[in-house]
Design a protein around this motif. Structure first.
Motif, short mmCIF file in Angstrom:
data_model
loop_
_atom_site.label_atom_id
_atom_site.label_comp_id
_atom_site.label_asym_id
_atom_site.label_seq_id
_atom_site.Cartn_x
_atom_site.Cartn_y
_atom_site.Cartn_z
N ARG A 100 55.93 38.21 41.35
CA ARG A 100 54.83 38.96 41.97
C ARG A 100 55.34 39.83 43.12
NH1 ARG A 100 49.89 37.93 40.54
NH2 ARG A 100 49.45 36.07 39.30
N GLU B 277 53.09 41.30 45.31
CA GLU B 277 52.02 41.47 46.29
C GLU B 277 52.50 41.24 47.73
OE1 GLU B 277 51.72 39.94 43.40
OE2 GLU B 277 49.73 40.30 42.53
N ARG B 278 53.40 40.26 47.90
CA ARG B 278 53.85 40.00 49.26
C ARG B 278 54.73 41.13 49.79
NH1 ARG B 278 53.68 35.84 52.60
NH2 ARG B 278 55.26 35.65 54.21
N LEU C 10 52.36 43.95 50.69
CA LEU C 10 51.61 43.68 51.93
C LEU C 10 52.52 43.72 53.16
CD1 LEU C 10 49.05 42.78 53.42
CD2 LEU C 10 49.75 40.41 52.97
N GLY D 282 45.97 38.28 45.48
CA GLY D 282 47.26 38.43 44.82
C GLY D 282 47.59 37.33 43.84
N GLY D 283 46.59 36.88 43.07
CA GLY D 283 46.83 35.84 42.07
C GLY D 283 46.09 36.19 40.79
N ALA D 284 45.61 35.17 40.10
CA ALA D 284 44.99 35.37 38.79
C ALA D 284 43.76 36.27 38.87
CB ALA D 284 44.62 34.03 38.16
N ALA E 227 43.28 38.71 40.98
CA ALA E 227 43.78 40.08 41.13
C ALA E 227 44.34 40.60 39.82
CB ALA E 227 44.84 40.14 42.23
N GLY F 65 45.93 40.87 51.80
CA GLY F 65 46.34 39.48 51.95
C GLY F 65 46.78 38.97 50.60
N THR F 66 47.38 37.79 50.59
CA THR F 66 47.88 37.19 49.34
C THR F 66 47.51 35.72 49.32
OG1 THR F 66 50.04 36.68 50.32
CG2 THR F 66 49.83 38.80 49.21
#
Lengths: 337, 337
Positions: free
Chosen positions: A263, A265-266, A269, B227-229, B231, B248-249
């Motif tokens: 992933r 996303e981090r 961000l 930022g997971g399922a 998303a 955010g995540t």
């Protein structure tokens, strides 16, 4: 008017994944009549592009798939032989959607750009001044927002787009590092395409470490055509407020099912990245200005364009597969004999 | 000057993942002397924020971890009791980096914003006018570029930021759909936070289908805190030229090792998405203008702010864990008694 023959490369079977020669057939038919408002173009050079894979299959792309038993959708450059459209006249050269065929009868909206045949060799309108150079220019400047001294990483750096991105980065005062799949291409890109360092990703067992080593200060811009393991490692070198330009996803042979990866996303961000998709056909209105600028760069000796020209229409059916094998040298073009 | 006591909540153990009450300790010490150029603030309200998880651990964040045995880093609002700084005077109210403690001796650069105590209740400076409301406003407008009639999807829609995003979307003339984790919060968000429809993601076995059903026309903006399922499914509803705002995540308890998910590169490319990370502290220069606008919205009755105020400093140690359990109602704030 003498009866003219039109030789076509038709899509005759729906490929899964990369189109191969067997998905196409060479067919000869008479050139169609030129209707009211239409033009007849004699193609001189045909483009071979990675996007043709998506146009040939029906995976649900950003454009409708090519119907079976019709000429393969392709960009081409040619000369207008006849015009029943007031805005064009015979003898003009044009670039547009003329397909893999020797002749094309088309409406004027198939034309993307009028071509000045004297400025650069005609084939350059499919490379530097075609969607490859235009993509490099408009994506790099439009989404990358490069500033002098910034660090740029480019995947498929020796490819038909990447070979221009490195040079444009150099012209913009950036430090460019490229990734490619052979030592030969790495040497070529470093010698000719503006890259200060090149990485042969096939030569590495620890790609993230090699990329970090080649980019010790990280990257402000990542120009990506791959969307796979190389991109995963590259994204982890981004500097604060870095820009990722997604111009292709060549690392993924299929999107059914959707491949997985680490992933991002981090990274997005915490480093405040901006990750944008680019498709050249959103930017047709900008083509003329970009082509003018790229022609100036070429005439000033600031940018080179390498082309591999296949001699004759009969080479088109295998050309997309050749492109995906990566064994072409420069932009792959088919000359119409 | 009478000797004042400063009660502090110190970080005393380095958490892995979400900080729990046992990672903190309540300590009382004399208030430090106010040095040259410094100010003494008496805190009235302390903020509890998801970002404190990152500040407490040392996973490699966008700010240095809080040193052990020091007051937990936190935003707070309080009154200046003494000032040795020319730009502040006793009696002013300020918002800034004053930590989880009753008193703070700080340099002026710890102050993010002067507060008008009469405009809205003082605690609103930690919610609507604090980083939650400011994040919603500056991220939604700055990165989302909303236009009337557009479609907006928001994860953690009933949360401290999402509750404002729905209302700002409504004010901007957009149609907002939200995701949350309980029927109660879904009802609250639809009743109070500007959402035209809400999805309880715990109530679904086929989240992608439920999201598609709630967003039949797709989404122009996806405001994500997860930022997971959720998303992953949301991104697959984006319309052409959609904007994803990564704020955010929260769906990922740990980034060591990096979790995997379905690749988004094809979505980014074919839909020409723009996916941007947002961290509020890049935007301090914009706080005053945003707070002014948000105050106007509140005074005009166009925006509501819900707060859950924990009575007393002794509630701070467990508050971050409470936030991540999601069982607070509105912005979680600790009142200093």
């Amino acid at each position: 008017m003498p009866l003219r023959e039109n030789r076509q490369v038709r899509l005759v079977a729906r490929p899964r994944g990369i189109p191969q020669a067997e998905h196409f057939s060479l067919v000869t038919e008479p050139v169609a009549a030129v209707g009211k408002g239409e033009i007849l173009i004699q193609n001189r050079y045909l483009s071979v592009d990675p996007a043709q894979r998506g146009w040939a299959n029906d995976e649900g792309n950003y454009s409708a798939p090519v119907p079976l038993n019709t000429p393969m959708r392709a960009l081409a450059v040619g000369e207008i032989l006849e015009s029943n459209a007031p805005e064009f006249r015979a003898g003009e050269f044009v670039y547009g959607w003329f397909g893999w065929q020797t002749h094309c009868v088309a409406a004027p909206d198939a034309v993307l750009r009028r071509v000045q045949p004297s400025a650069l060799p005609l084939s350059a309108n499919l490379s530097l001044l075609g969607i490859n150079g235009l993509t490099a220019y408009l994506a790099f400047h439009g989404l990358g927002d490069p500033k002098p001294g910034e660090h740029v990483l480019v995947s498929t750096a020796a490819g038909s787009v990447g070979s221009f991105v490195g040079q444009l980065a150099h012209i913009a005062g950036c430090r460019a590092v490229g990734l490619t799949g052979s030592a030969e291409k790495a040497a070529l890109a470093q010698a000719r395409y503006g890259y200060q360092a090149m990485i042969n990703y096939r030569d590495s067992t620890d790609l993230p470490a090699v990329i970090r080593e080649a980019c010790p200060e990280g990257n402000d811009i990542f120009f990506d055509n791959t969307g796979g393991a190389i991109a995963d490692a590259a994204i982890r070198t981004m500097r604060l407020h870095g820009r990722i330009i997604q111009c292709g996803t060549a690392a993924n042979a299929s999107w059914t099912p959707v491949p997985t990866g680490p992933r991002a996303e981090r990274e997005i961000l915490t480093r405040r990245l901006r990750w944008s998709g680019f498709i050249i056909f959103d930017h047709i209105a900008e083509f003329e200005a970009a082509a003018t600028r790229l022609t100036e760069f070429a005439l000033d000796g600031k940018i080179v364009h390498d082309e591999e020209i296949l001699p004759g229409l009969e080479h088109a059916p295998g050309a997309i597969a050749q492109l995906y094998r990566g064994d072409n040298h420069g932009k792959l073009i088919v000359a119409v004999d």
